[in-house]
Every structure is written in structure tokens, then in C-alpha cells.
Design a protein around this motif. Structure first.
Motif, PDB file in Angstrom:
ATOM      1  N   ASN A   1      40.825 -22.885  -3.551  1.00 56.57           N
ATOM      2  CA  ASN A   1      42.243 -23.034  -2.817  1.00 56.57           C
ATOM      3  C   ASN A   1      43.331 -22.109  -3.162  1.00 56.57           C
ATOM      4  OD1 ASN A   1      43.883 -24.083  -0.759  1.00 56.57           O
ATOM      5  ND2 ASN A   1      44.727 -25.637  -2.103  1.00 56.57           N
ATOM      6  N   TRP A   2      44.219 -21.850  -2.257  1.00 56.70           N
ATOM      7  CA  TRP A   2      45.295 -20.977  -2.797  1.00 56.70           C
ATOM      8  C   TRP A   2      46.757 -21.413  -2.289  1.00 56.70           C
ATOM      9  CZ3 TRP A   2      45.301 -16.986  -6.310  1.00 56.70           C
ATOM     10  CH2 TRP A   2      46.517 -16.466  -6.341  1.00 56.70           C
ATOM     11  N   ASN A   3      47.178 -22.088  -3.122  1.00 51.88           N
ATOM     12  CA  ASN A   3      48.482 -22.940  -2.864  1.00 51.88           C
ATOM     13  C   ASN A   3      49.359 -22.949  -4.302  1.00 51.88           C
ATOM     14  OD1 ASN A   3      50.566 -24.297  -1.745  1.00 51.88           O
ATOM     15  ND2 ASN A   3      49.701 -26.248  -1.991  1.00 51.88           N
TER      16      ASN A   3
ATOM     17  N   GLY B   1      45.526 -26.394 -10.733  1.00 53.45           N
ATOM     18  CA  GLY B   1      44.439 -26.823  -9.974  1.00 53.45           C
ATOM     19  C   GLY B   1      44.657 -26.590  -8.339  1.00 53.45           C
ATOM     20  N   GLN B   2      45.786 -26.138  -7.965  1.00 57.53           N
ATOM     21  CA  GLN B   2      45.935 -26.045  -6.450  1.00 57.53           C
ATOM     22  C   GLN B   2      45.701 -24.470  -6.127  1.00 57.53           C
ATOM     23  OE1 GLN B   2      46.327 -28.390  -4.124  1.00 57.53           O
ATOM     24  NE2 GLN B   2      45.991 -29.428  -6.080  1.00 57.53           N
ATOM     25  N   PHE B   3      45.472 -23.512  -7.226  1.00 54.85           N
ATOM     26  CA  PHE B   3      45.176 -21.933  -6.587  1.00 54.85           C
ATOM     27  C   PHE B   3      44.275 -21.258  -7.857  1.00 54.85           C
ATOM     28  CE2 PHE B   3      48.856 -22.247  -9.874  1.00 54.85           C
ATOM     29  CZ  PHE B   3      48.603 -21.176 -10.401  1.00 54.85           C
ATOM     30  N   GLY B   4      43.555 -20.780  -7.284  1.00 54.22           N
ATOM     31  CA  GLY B   4      42.573 -19.811  -8.114  1.00 54.22           C
ATOM     32  C   GLY B   4      41.786 -18.707  -7.196  1.00 54.22           C
ATOM     33  N   ILE B   5      40.918 -18.028  -8.129  1.00 59.03           N
ATOM     34  CA  ILE B   5      40.247 -16.675  -7.491  1.00 59.03           C
ATOM     35  C   ILE B   5      38.897 -16.937  -7.119  1.00 59.03           C
ATOM     36  CG2 ILE B   5      42.320 -15.344  -8.414  1.00 59.03           C
ATOM     37  CD1 ILE B   5      39.904 -14.428 -10.462  1.00 59.03           C
ATOM     38  N   ALA B   6      38.317 -18.164  -7.325  1.00 58.30           N
ATOM     39  CA  ALA B   6      36.965 -18.544  -7.085  1.00 58.30           C
ATOM     40  C   ALA B   6      36.636 -17.909  -5.729  1.00 58.30           C
ATOM     41  CB  ALA B   6      36.532 -19.849  -7.201  1.00 58.30           C
TER      42      ALA B   6
ATOM     43  N   LEU C   1      38.934  -9.141   8.747  1.00 57.22           N
ATOM     44  CA  LEU C   1      38.504 -10.505   8.093  1.00 57.22           C
ATOM     45  C   LEU C   1      39.416 -11.659   8.581  1.00 57.22           C
ATOM     46  CD1 LEU C   1      36.137 -11.331   6.137  1.00 57.22           C
ATOM     47  CD2 LEU C   1      37.581 -11.168   4.135  1.00 57.22           C
ATOM     48  N   SER C   2      38.885 -12.652   8.575  1.00 55.89           N
ATOM     49  CA  SER C   2      39.627 -14.088   8.933  1.00 55.89           C
ATOM     50  C   SER C   2      39.681 -14.662   7.744  1.00 55.89           C
ATOM     51  CB  SER C   2      39.129 -14.774  10.029  1.00 55.89           C
ATOM     52  OG  SER C   2      39.810 -15.932  10.241  1.00 55.89           O
ATOM     53  N   MET C   3      40.898 -14.792   7.010  1.00 55.85           N
ATOM     54  CA  MET C   3      41.043 -15.339   5.724  1.00 55.85           C
ATOM     55  C   MET C   3      40.414 -16.875   5.386  1.00 55.85           C
ATOM     56  SD  MET C   3      41.531 -12.836   3.765  1.00 55.85           S
ATOM     57  CE  MET C   3      42.302 -13.565   2.066  1.00 55.85           C
ATOM     58  N   HIS C   4      39.942 -17.259   4.732  1.00 53.87           N
ATOM     59  CA  HIS C   4      39.144 -18.636   4.596  1.00 53.87           C
ATOM     60  C   HIS C   4      39.045 -18.900   2.867  1.00 53.87           C
ATOM     61  CE1 HIS C   4      37.184 -22.349   6.267  1.00 53.87           C
ATOM     62  NE2 HIS C   4      36.120 -21.875   5.533  1.00 53.87           N
ATOM     63  N   PHE C   5      39.793 -19.627   2.493  1.00 57.39           N
ATOM     64  CA  PHE C   5      40.244 -19.967   1.090  1.00 57.39           C
ATOM     65  C   PHE C   5      38.992 -21.062   0.810  1.00 57.39           C
ATOM     66  CE2 PHE C   5      44.148 -18.331   2.211  1.00 57.39           C
ATOM     67  CZ  PHE C   5      44.228 -17.030   1.579  1.00 57.39           C
ATOM     68  N   GLU C   6      37.693 -20.493   0.837  1.00 58.34           N
ATOM     69  CA  GLU C   6      36.683 -21.315   0.028  1.00 58.34           C
ATOM     70  C   GLU C   6      35.303 -20.559   0.166  1.00 58.34           C
ATOM     71  OE1 GLU C   6      34.264 -23.899   3.243  1.00 58.34           O
ATOM     72  OE2 GLU C   6      36.213 -24.720   2.728  1.00 58.34           O
ATOM     73  N   ILE C   7      34.742 -20.849  -0.875  1.00 56.47           N
ATOM     74  CA  ILE C   7      33.448 -19.742  -1.102  1.00 56.47           C
ATOM     75  C   ILE C   7      32.775 -19.768   0.383  1.00 56.47           C
ATOM     76  CG2 ILE C   7      31.576 -19.360  -2.521  1.00 56.47           C
ATOM     77  CD1 ILE C   7      32.904 -20.395  -5.054  1.00 56.47           C
ATOM     78  N   GLN C   8      32.541 -18.695   0.663  1.00 58.61           N
ATOM     79  CA  GLN C   8      31.754 -18.436   1.859  1.00 58.61           C
ATOM     80  C   GLN C   8      30.673 -17.489   1.747  1.00 58.61           C
ATOM     81  OE1 GLN C   8      30.414 -18.965   4.744  1.00 58.61           O
ATOM     82  NE2 GLN C   8      32.143 -19.040   6.353  1.00 58.61           N
TER      83      GLN C   8
ATOM     84  N   ALA D   1      54.826 -17.821  -7.067  1.00 57.35           N
ATOM     85  CA  ALA D   1      53.233 -17.366  -6.104  1.00 57.35           C
ATOM     86  C   ALA D   1      53.217 -15.754  -6.314  1.00 57.35           C
ATOM     87  CB  ALA D   1      53.696 -17.799  -4.739  1.00 57.35           C
ATOM     88  N   ILE D   2      54.053 -15.056  -6.272  1.00 57.08           N
ATOM     89  CA  ILE D   2      54.168 -13.674  -6.717  1.00 57.08           C
ATOM     90  C   ILE D   2      53.455 -13.469  -7.885  1.00 57.08           C
ATOM     91  CG2 ILE D   2      55.341 -11.287  -7.170  1.00 57.08           C
ATOM     92  CD1 ILE D   2      57.212 -12.091  -4.897  1.00 57.08           C
ATOM     93  N   SER D   3      53.715 -14.363  -9.013  1.00 55.55           N
ATOM     94  CA  SER D   3      53.001 -14.102 -10.323  1.00 55.55           C
ATOM     95  C   SER D   3      51.769 -14.607 -10.155  1.00 55.55           C
ATOM     96  CB  SER D   3      53.618 -15.096 -11.148  1.00 55.55           C
ATOM     97  OG  SER D   3      53.175 -15.334 -12.654  1.00 55.55           O
TER      98      SER D   3
END
Length: 338
Positions: free
Chosen positions: A72-74, A80-85, A270-277, A303-305
């Protein structure tokens, strides 16, 4: 009388030629310029990496190792609410699609221009390839968004119908891929469409590098292969391709680095979708660079950080790719002589 030959008399010291190894002024100027340029590149790279690391400190200290595993990206939601997976997986997926499609095109074009093209049109083809490399990425993005992705929906439907048993080409959800009335929007704005556009962007760069290396293949070895009865393709296979292995690998890795960092063309398609696709034919996907372009303008300080941390991960990924390519090229024959 001794049986040994008489030793030659030494020349007088004033007649000996003095060997001076000290470089003259022009050599020292060139050496200083080259050394300064190399140091400047390293300083700029270090400054970019240091700036990203400094700005990303808050987000990384808050997220910890979950930054690498959360999809997720929040960022404003806390740990636990944001990451780059998801976005890092999508970046690698799009870059892989682009390289798989671009390498055969670039290699074939480079071999044709270098070995088969008539001399009267060779320079024209070189100019056209270089001109394609100079086209702005936004032009490719608009072309892919307006025209290309809708022309490729038939191919995507065919792949999903006949190769859907492969997870990469599967389309999930309540979609019947073999139904002709299934709307084409199911297959647009996907990782495949973004990868195809990026492939067209990186092909000219890869082609130029490969062609330059192929042109440097030793003429004596070419003529020797012909003298032994080889055909033109046999000469290419035994002389040009082994000699140009470093150029092929280097051009491929340089194209991959460009594909990993591509922003505006992927952002437009691309249509952004925040889960592994992992399904490349299905609408939705994610990538690091479009994420930064999408969220930077309306993000809070924290969030910028987090976006800087995502940029740092992409920066490190491209460094690893380029260093690996440099190591392979340095070990190859063409890399050692060019």
C-alpha cells in the motif's frame, strides 16, 4: 686470445638520446580535464544519493523494514501503511518487458546497418536511429496513450485466450477472455502497454551502442573468415557477435536503466494500482517514477520523505544494474579494447 666476442663500446654520454617521460602542457591539461570530469561525475552521483538518503531518513526510520514489504501507499497513515513492494515490482516488470521486446529489434537493426546495409543508405539509417533516440519521452507517451494501446488490445486478448494458463498472461476477475464482446478497456493501461512504449524508446539507444561496437570488429578477422569459406552470416556469428558481446550487454543494460527510470510515458499510460500486479495484460500496475510524479505535488512533508525513499530505492537499483553491466563489459573482448 679469448673466444668471446668483443663487447660494443658504450656511446659517449653526450651522444645518448635523453628519454623524457614528462608530459607536456597539452597532455597535462587533457589529463587534468579528464580526471576532473570523472571526479565531478562521482561527486554529482554522491550528492544525488546523499540528498535522497537525507530526505528519506524520516520515512525510513518510521517504516523500518516494512518499507520493502508493504504494498500500500499511504504515508500519512504511519508505519505499515506505505512501502515499495508493489511499485518496485511493477518497475522491474515494465523494465523487463521493455528489454525483452527491445533487444531483438536493436540487435537486428544494428547488424543490418553494420553488415548488410548498402553504403549509400547506411549513413541515412544511422541518422534516423539517432533521431529516434532524441524524440522526447512525452511524445512516445502520448502516441502510446492515444493510438498504440488500443491497437494492441487484439494481441492482448489473443495472449490471454491462448496463453492465459501462464500466470504472467492470466487475466483475473469476472472477465471471460474468450468472449468477443469483452470490452477492450480490460487490456488497456496495463504493464504490457507501458512496456511496449518504453521498448520503442530504448531501442534506438541500444541499437546505436551495438552498432558502434560491431563496426569495430577487426577487419583482418573478417577477411580471414571469408578466406576460410565462411558466408556473411557465418562471419557475423563467429567474428562480429563474439567481439561485440560487451556492446550487446552494455547497450542492453543501459536501455534497462533508462526503462527503470522512465516517468512521463509510463505515467500517461499506466493506471496506478498499489498492489503487486504480476498479470501484465490486465489493467493496472505501478512503478516508482510515475508514483513520484503522481503524488509529489499534493503530499505532506512526511509523504515527500517517503517519496524520496522510493526514489532512493530506484537510484540504488539503477546503480546496481549499471555496475553489473560495467563489470561484464570490462571482462569482454570489445570492452577491453574500446
Amino acid at each position: 686470445m679469448s673466444g668471446t666476442a668483443a663487447e660494443p663500446e658504450a656511446e659517449p654520454a653526450e651522444l645518448r638520446r635523453r628519454l623524457d617521460t614528462l608530459p607536456d602542457l597539452t597532455d597535462r591539461i587533457f589529463l587534468g580535464w579528464a580526471r576532473g570530469s570523472g571526479i565531478l561525475v562521482l561527486v554529482v552521483m554522491g550528492a544525488v544519493g546523499g540528498y535522497l538518503a537525507l530526505r528519506a531518513t524520516d520515512a525510513l526510520s518510521t517504516a523500518g523494514w516494512s518499507f520493502l514489504t508493504v504494498e500500500n501507499w499511504n504515508p500519512d497513515g504511519g508505519r505499515g501503511q506505505f512501502g515499495i513492494a508493489a511499485v518496485l515490482t511493477g518497475t522491474v516488470l515494465i523494465g523487463g518487458i521493455a528489454v525483452v521486446l527491445a533487444v531483438p529489434l536493436a540487435l537486428g537493426s544494428a547488424l543490418y546497418i553494420s553488415e548488410y546495409a548498402p553504403r549509400r543508405i547506411k549513413r541515412t539509417l544511422i541518422g534516423l536511429v539517432d533521431l529516434m533516440a532524441a524524440v522526447p519521452s512525452v511524445v512516445y507517451g502520448v502516441w502510446g496513450f492515444v493510438l498504440l494501446q488500443y491497437q494492441l488490445t487484439g494481441l492482448a486478448r489473443w495472449l490471454a485466450t491462448y496463453l492465459g494458463w501462464i500466470p504472467l498472461f492470466a487475466v483475473t476477475g469476472d472477465v471471460r477472455v474468450d468472449d468477443p464482446i469483452t470490452p477492450p478497456l480490460v487490456y488497456t493501461a496495463s504493464s504490457l502497454m507501458a512496456g511496449v512504449v518504453v521498448a520503442f524508446m530504448i531501442t534506438p539507444i541500444m541499437c546505436s551502442i551495438m552498432r558502434e561496437v560491431f563496426d569495430q570488429a577487426p577487419a583482418g578477422e573478417r577477411e580471414g573468415a571469408y578466406a576460410l569459406g565462411s558466408t556473411r552470416w557465418g562471419m557475423i556469428r563467429t567474428v562480429v557477435l563474439p567481439f561485440g558481446r560487451g556492446g550487446i550487454i552494455g547497450g542492453t543494460m543501459l536501455g534497462l536503466g533508462r526503462a527503470l527510470g522512465e516517468t512521463i510515458s509510463v505515467f500517461l499510460i499506466l493506471s496506478m494500482h498499489f498492489e503487486i500486479q504480476p498479470h501484465i495484460l490486465q489493467t493496472g500496475g505501478s512503478a516508482v517514477a510515475p508514483l513520484i510524479a503522481l503524488r509529489y505535488g499534493d503530499s505532506s512533508e512526511f509523504a515527500i520523505s517517503a517519496l524520496m525513499a522510493a526514489g532512493l530505492s530506484l537510484f540504488l537499483l539503477t546503480l546496481v544494474v549499471n555496475f553489473a553491466a560495467a563489470a561484464v563489459v570490462a571482462r569482454s573482448r570489445s570492452g577491453a579494447t574500446s
